[in-house]
Design a protein around this motif. Structure first.
Motif, PDB file in Angstrom:
ATOM      1  N   MET A 104     -17.215   1.784   0.761  1.00  0.00           N
ATOM      2  CA  MET A 104     -16.103   2.378   0.020  1.00  0.00           C
ATOM      3  C   MET A 104     -14.909   2.602   0.934  1.00  0.00           C
ATOM      4  SD  MET A 104     -17.554   5.190  -2.704  1.00  0.00           S
ATOM      5  CE  MET A 104     -15.887   5.814  -2.909  1.00  0.00           C
ATOM      6  N   ASP A 105     -15.188   2.899   2.197  1.00  0.00           N
ATOM      7  CA  ASP A 105     -14.106   3.105   3.162  1.00  0.00           C
ATOM      8  C   ASP A 105     -13.275   1.846   3.322  1.00  0.00           C
ATOM      9  OD1 ASP A 105     -12.774   4.625   5.407  1.00  0.00           O
ATOM     10  OD2 ASP A 105     -13.610   2.944   6.548  1.00  0.00           O
ATOM     11  N   VAL A 106     -13.943   0.691   3.332  1.00  0.00           N
ATOM     12  CA  VAL A 106     -13.231  -0.589   3.461  1.00  0.00           C
ATOM     13  C   VAL A 106     -12.355  -0.820   2.246  1.00  0.00           C
ATOM     14  CG1 VAL A 106     -13.524  -3.097   3.477  1.00  0.00           C
ATOM     15  CG2 VAL A 106     -14.865  -1.677   5.027  1.00  0.00           C
ATOM     16  N   VAL A 107     -12.885  -0.563   1.043  1.00  0.00           N
ATOM     17  CA  VAL A 107     -12.095  -0.729  -0.177  1.00  0.00           C
ATOM     18  C   VAL A 107     -10.883   0.210  -0.156  1.00  0.00           C
ATOM     19  CG1 VAL A 107     -12.069  -0.461  -2.694  1.00  0.00           C
ATOM     20  CG2 VAL A 107     -14.054  -1.479  -1.568  1.00  0.00           C
ATOM     21  N   GLY A 108     -11.122   1.454   0.214  1.00  0.00           N
ATOM     22  CA  GLY A 108     -10.031   2.423   0.266  1.00  0.00           C
ATOM     23  C   GLY A 108      -8.948   2.025   1.258  1.00  0.00           C
ATOM     24  N   ARG A 109      -9.356   1.554   2.441  1.00  0.00           N
ATOM     25  CA  ARG A 109      -8.379   1.160   3.452  1.00  0.00           C
ATOM     26  C   ARG A 109      -7.640  -0.114   3.042  1.00  0.00           C
ATOM     27  NH1 ARG A 109     -10.272  -0.242   8.209  1.00  0.00           N
ATOM     28  NH2 ARG A 109     -12.498  -0.196   7.794  1.00  0.00           N
ATOM     29  N   ALA A 110      -8.350  -1.004   2.331  1.00  0.00           N
ATOM     30  CA  ALA A 110      -7.696  -2.225   1.840  1.00  0.00           C
ATOM     31  C   ALA A 110      -6.612  -1.873   0.832  1.00  0.00           C
ATOM     32  CB  ALA A 110      -8.725  -3.160   1.216  1.00  0.00           C
ATOM     33  N   GLU A 111      -6.881  -0.892  -0.023  1.00  0.00           N
ATOM     34  CA  GLU A 111      -5.901  -0.485  -1.025  1.00  0.00           C
ATOM     35  C   GLU A 111      -4.720   0.253  -0.401  1.00  0.00           C
ATOM     36  OE1 GLU A 111      -7.818   1.615  -4.198  1.00  0.00           O
ATOM     37  OE2 GLU A 111      -8.767  -0.192  -4.994  1.00  0.00           O
ATOM     38  N   MET A 112      -4.912   0.741   0.814  1.00  0.00           N
ATOM     39  CA  MET A 112      -3.816   1.392   1.537  1.00  0.00           C
ATOM     40  C   MET A 112      -3.128   0.428   2.498  1.00  0.00           C
ATOM     41  SD  MET A 112      -5.163   5.272   2.285  1.00  0.00           S
ATOM     42  CE  MET A 112      -6.719   4.826   3.048  1.00  0.00           C
ATOM     43  N   CYS A 113      -3.490  -0.870   2.383  1.00  0.00           N
ATOM     44  CA  CYS A 113      -2.891  -1.919   3.217  1.00  0.00           C
ATOM     45  C   CYS A 113      -3.117  -1.682   4.707  1.00  0.00           C
ATOM     46  CB  CYS A 113      -1.393  -2.059   2.915  1.00  0.00           C
ATOM     47  SG  CYS A 113      -1.014  -2.561   1.233  1.00  0.00           S
ATOM     48  N   ASP A 114      -4.300  -1.200   5.044  1.00  0.00           N
ATOM     49  CA  ASP A 114      -4.652  -0.983   6.444  1.00  0.00           C
ATOM     50  C   ASP A 114      -4.729  -2.343   7.139  1.00  0.00           C
ATOM     51  OD1 ASP A 114      -5.927  -0.469   8.908  1.00  0.00           O
ATOM     52  OD2 ASP A 114      -6.979   1.251   8.082  1.00  0.00           O
ATOM     53  N   GLU A 115      -3.916  -2.554   8.157  1.00  0.00           N
ATOM     54  CA  GLU A 115      -3.861  -3.840   8.846  1.00  0.00           C
ATOM     55  C   GLU A 115      -5.129  -4.154   9.626  1.00  0.00           C
ATOM     56  OE1 GLU A 115      -0.404  -3.786  11.262  1.00  0.00           O
ATOM     57  OE2 GLU A 115       1.007  -3.903   9.574  1.00  0.00           O
ATOM     58  N   ARG A 116      -5.999  -3.152   9.772  1.00  0.00           N
ATOM     59  CA  ARG A 116      -7.229  -3.369  10.533  1.00  0.00           C
ATOM     60  C   ARG A 116      -8.325  -4.014   9.686  1.00  0.00           C
ATOM     61  NH1 ARG A 116      -8.043   2.663  12.466  1.00  0.00           N
ATOM     62  NH2 ARG A 116      -7.310   2.907  10.318  1.00  0.00           N
ATOM     63  N   ILE A 117      -8.081  -4.153   8.369  1.00  0.00           N
ATOM     64  CA  ILE A 117      -9.073  -4.793   7.507  1.00  0.00           C
ATOM     65  C   ILE A 117      -9.179  -6.271   7.879  1.00  0.00           C
ATOM     66  CG2 ILE A 117      -9.630  -5.453   5.139  1.00  0.00           C
ATOM     67  CD1 ILE A 117     -10.008  -2.540   5.640  1.00  0.00           C
ATOM     68  N   CYS A 118     -10.397  -6.722   8.148  1.00  0.00           N
ATOM     69  CA  CYS A 118     -10.583  -8.110   8.588  1.00  0.00           C
ATOM     70  C   CYS A 118     -10.532  -9.080   7.402  1.00  0.00           C
ATOM     71  CB  CYS A 118     -11.908  -8.256   9.335  1.00  0.00           C
ATOM     72  SG  CYS A 118     -13.379  -8.023   8.316  1.00  0.00           S
ATOM     73  N   ALA A 119     -10.298 -10.343   7.718  1.00  0.00           N
ATOM     74  CA  ALA A 119     -10.187 -11.377   6.694  1.00  0.00           C
ATOM     75  C   ALA A 119     -11.475 -11.516   5.893  1.00  0.00           C
ATOM     76  CB  ALA A 119      -9.813 -12.710   7.342  1.00  0.00           C
ATOM     77  N   GLU A 120     -12.620 -11.334   6.550  1.00  0.00           N
ATOM     78  CA  GLU A 120     -13.906 -11.460   5.868  1.00  0.00           C
ATOM     79  C   GLU A 120     -14.048 -10.392   4.784  1.00  0.00           C
ATOM     80  OE1 GLU A 120     -17.597 -12.793   4.689  1.00  0.00           O
ATOM     81  OE2 GLU A 120     -16.034 -13.761   5.888  1.00  0.00           O
TER      82      GLU A 120
END
Length: 217
Positions: A104-120
């Motif tokens: 859920m943390d990854v989804v939340g950070r993706a929705e906040m446009c966190d640049e640390r989210i990896c391409a995978e």
């Protein structure tokens, strides 16, 4: 600057309510967080009152979304696009995380446009939402694959929350990208699709008609 395009579906009030319930908060809790009367916030959710620029900024900051998303304009960044597709599919962050195989943390950070989210992770989220990676990253306005919906009864399969269910709204979005289309126009499209399907079913595979029947030789 190009003209912003309105998307169909949810009003600003509906978007606010969805964002609030997604966080598990009450109207009073959000109002207290924004330091505004609960009646004012309630009017926002009921579309009885439009927030002034200062209140709009507070709402966007609280929900970590853009003004474009709240106003229903076409998503202009990956976070808003993920959030929009998730909202259209009726998915919570937890459901999307389970479907995509991420936290859920990854989804939340993706929705906040966190640049640390990896391409995978983006690829997994795109797959979980039933759209392309390019669509999530705003490289194209066509999702190519339709959004997923959960909890819909499927003939012969019951209610399955882990498999994609395609609705008319999904098909309209995939074909017309959110543009307005009448029921009559959509019915014409479906009739044409049925005609092509029937024609395809009646046409033997290439070379099949040229084969001789052994019994007739």
């Amino acid at each position: 600057m190009g003209k912003r395009k309105k998307t169909q579906g949810f009003s600003m009030g509906q978007r606010l309510k969805w964002l609030r319930t997604d966080l598990g908060m009450t109207q009073r809790e959000v109002a207290d967080s924004l330091n505004i009367p609960v009646t004012t916030y309630s009017n926002y959710e009921n579309d009885n009152r439009f927030p002034n620029p200062e209140a709009m900024e507070l709402l966007c900051e609280h929900y970590r979304c853009s003004e474009n998303f709240l106003l229903g304009y076409e998503a202009s960044n990956p976070g808003d696009r993920i959030r929009s597709v998730r909202m259209s599919g009726g998915l919570t962050q937890a459901q999307l995380a389970q479907r995509a195989g991420v936290s859920m943390d990854v989804v939340g950070r993706a929705e906040m446009c966190d640049e640390r989210i990896c391409a995978e992770s983006i690829r997994k989220i795109a797959k979980g939402l039933g759209v392309t990676e390019d669509y999530l990253l705003c490289r194209t306005t066509s999702p190519d694959l339709v959004a997923v919906k959960v909890g819909t009864p499927v003939p012969g399969r019951g209610t399955d929350t882990n498999k994609a269910v395609i609705s008319d709204d999904d098909i309209k979005f995939a074909l017309f990208g959110g543009a307005s289309v009448t029921d009559a126009e959509f019915e014409e499209v479906k009739q044409f699709a049925r005609f092509i399907a029937q024609k395809h079913a009646a046409t033997p595979p290439a070379g099949e008609s040229d084969r001789k029947d052994p019994a007739g030789e």
